[in-house]
Design a protein around this motif. Sequence first.
Motif, PDB file in Angstrom:
ATOM      1  N   HIS A  32      50.662  55.813  -2.533  1.00 31.33           N
ATOM      2  CA  HIS A  32      50.169  55.087  -1.362  1.00 31.33           C
ATOM      3  C   HIS A  32      48.664  54.832  -1.471  1.00 31.33           C
ATOM      4  CE1 HIS A  32      49.253  54.091   2.799  1.00 31.33           C
ATOM      5  NE2 HIS A  32      48.453  55.131   2.858  1.00 31.33           N
ATOM      6  N   THR A  34      46.807  54.545  -4.197  1.00 40.13           N
ATOM      7  CA  THR A  34      46.469  53.518  -5.187  1.00 40.13           C
ATOM      8  C   THR A  34      46.707  52.112  -4.633  1.00 40.13           C
ATOM      9  OG1 THR A  34      48.694  53.708  -6.167  1.00 40.13           O
ATOM     10  CG2 THR A  34      46.940  55.004  -7.164  1.00 40.13           C
ATOM     11  N   ASP A  35      47.785  51.940  -3.868  1.00 43.58           N
ATOM     12  CA  ASP A  35      48.031  50.633  -3.241  1.00 43.58           C
ATOM     13  C   ASP A  35      46.903  50.273  -2.283  1.00 43.58           C
ATOM     14  OD1 ASP A  35      50.379  50.198  -4.588  1.00 43.58           O
ATOM     15  OD2 ASP A  35      51.691  50.829  -2.968  1.00 43.58           O
ATOM     16  N   THR A  36      46.486  51.258  -1.485  1.00 45.74           N
ATOM     17  CA  THR A  36      45.432  51.014  -0.505  1.00 45.74           C
ATOM     18  C   THR A  36      44.115  50.644  -1.196  1.00 45.74           C
ATOM     19  OG1 THR A  36      46.460  52.603   1.011  1.00 45.74           O
ATOM     20  CG2 THR A  36      44.163  52.037   1.429  1.00 45.74           C
ATOM     21  N   THR A  54      53.502  48.446   5.571  1.00 43.08           N
ATOM     22  CA  THR A  54      54.009  49.723   5.056  1.00 43.08           C
ATOM     23  C   THR A  54      54.309  50.701   6.192  1.00 43.08           C
ATOM     24  OG1 THR A  54      51.711  50.418   4.664  1.00 43.08           O
ATOM     25  CG2 THR A  54      52.941  49.552   2.786  1.00 43.08           C
ATOM     26  N   ASN A 173      53.402  51.745 -11.103  1.00 42.26           N
ATOM     27  CA  ASN A 173      53.024  50.941  -9.944  1.00 42.26           C
ATOM     28  C   ASN A 173      51.592  50.428 -10.069  1.00 42.26           C
ATOM     29  OD1 ASN A 173      53.517  50.134  -6.952  1.00 42.26           O
ATOM     30  ND2 ASN A 173      51.618  51.295  -6.877  1.00 42.26           N
ATOM     31  N   ALA A 177      50.896  46.528 -10.124  1.00 45.49           N
ATOM     32  CA  ALA A 177      50.131  46.014  -8.989  1.00 45.49           C
ATOM     33  C   ALA A 177      48.799  45.428  -9.441  1.00 45.49           C
ATOM     34  CB  ALA A 177      49.903  47.134  -7.972  1.00 45.49           C
ATOM     35  N   ALA A 195      51.677  42.970  -4.638  1.00 40.23           N
ATOM     36  CA  ALA A 195      51.830  44.372  -4.235  1.00 40.23           C
ATOM     37  C   ALA A 195      53.272  44.673  -3.865  1.00 40.23           C
ATOM     38  CB  ALA A 195      50.909  44.680  -3.058  1.00 40.23           C
ATOM     39  N   SER A 199      55.856  47.288  -5.652  1.00 45.88           N
ATOM     40  CA  SER A 199      56.554  48.323  -4.881  1.00 45.88           C
ATOM     41  C   SER A 199      58.052  48.292  -5.150  1.00 45.88           C
ATOM     42  CB  SER A 199      56.286  48.123  -3.384  1.00 45.88           C
ATOM     43  OG  SER A 199      57.018  49.051  -2.614  1.00 45.88           O
TER      44      SER A 199
END
Length: 473
Positions: A32, A34-36, A54, A173, A177, A195, A199
């Motif tokens: 989470h 790393t996505d942010t 999310t 991911n 991403a 993104a 996911s």
Amino acid sequence: MRKRLTYAAQTRALLMLGLPIIGSHLAQMLLHVTDTVLLGWYGVEELAAVVLATSTFFVLFILGAGFGIAVMGMVASALGRGDDTQVRRDTRMGLWLSLLYSLFTLPVFWYSGSILLRFGQEPHIAALAQDFLRIAGIGMGPALVIMVLKSYLAALEKTKVQLWVTLTGVFFNFCVAWALIFGHWGMPELGVRGAAIASLLTQSFGAALLGLYAALEPSSRRFHLFQRFWRPDWVAFFRVLRLGVPIGLTGLAESCLFVAASVMMGWIGTVELAAHGIAMEVAALAFMVHLGLSNAATVRVGRAEGEGDPQSMRDSALTATVLSAGFAFLMIALFLSAPEWLVGLFLDESKQEAGAILSFGVKLLAMAALFQLFDAMQVIGLGLLRGVQDTRAPMLIAALSYWVIGVPVSYLIAFPGGYGGTGLWFGLAVGLAVAAALLMARFWRGPWWQRLGTSASLGLAADKNAAQIVHGE
């Protein structure tokens, strides 16, 4: 009945089982993060949209995850009874229910933009969130399959694979991403859609890896997990459904408690909300340890319950409770001794608001220290009760503790009482304390002790009679 283990042996067994699960939970949080970070680099609007998306995905995921969590206690109990056939049936029906549930969520994701607009979100942000959810929402099925397979493997006490698959997923991911959000390595620049694709691919990749392991790992082959997968077992189906729905609703009640706290903190002010977010991240990291120990407790207690061994069940429960409480006291000491350092890790000191956020964050960490033990005991209580497959009473306890007591007390102390954000967090502590007390009381005073005590007595009598026959008495 197996030979009684010493508490030292119980501790080793619980940690061997629980530490990889804890690592897996922490790695999931890293996914989470790393996505942010990546979307924060890409754009503020895109980050806001995906945070909103999310959060929507997570609420629906928590509800559906109940089926996978139910499988953990059921499989552990079946293993304790030596019923390999039931292991396969319960896990398979958990997979069925998870996939069926994921299909019902697809219309919500497809029309999520309209839904978010009705909740007062800005049209552009709602549209971006919908772009994300229309793709990432397809990953609900693989995500819930991962949940079931993790529970199945945890019940078999094969937890290291969870950690390695999750860590592999984090790396996978990040690479996908990075390529698809920004358009690196010859890929198109897709922003939030990139993104979402990352996911979806990560969830599918993780489900495939765990599925292959569950099917091919030598000691697990005897369960023939995917043999005649299409064949229903309606008794197991409705049993998983009956246990899983209350678990999902219990998780939803607790998750929405903290969502409500965030909303109310937003009414107080932006600085307070920022500090609240930082303090929640710190508390969540500590909670992952308690959650992993809770999962391990479910397996150990479930196995003992299936074997009809109340002494082992009691010893496993006490060991998990003491370990979790011990870690909670360590966190209390850390939160009270180094709050400025912990909050400062999340702040850029050059920003104008940093000082105010740090000051308020320190106060919230003091309140987080107050509810550390309560939070630990409520999640351990849930794990113990899931081990004996008691899920309806915990659901009612969660609803009472969090929504009849926790949220109203938070509101009353924060606003009419005039204590603001610290009062709000004190209300959370009250709700968690009530939940912890009621859940623990439910486990230690539940009807399973009498039932298992009777079974154990009958087993001892049977052993005595058998010995007399052997010796010609």
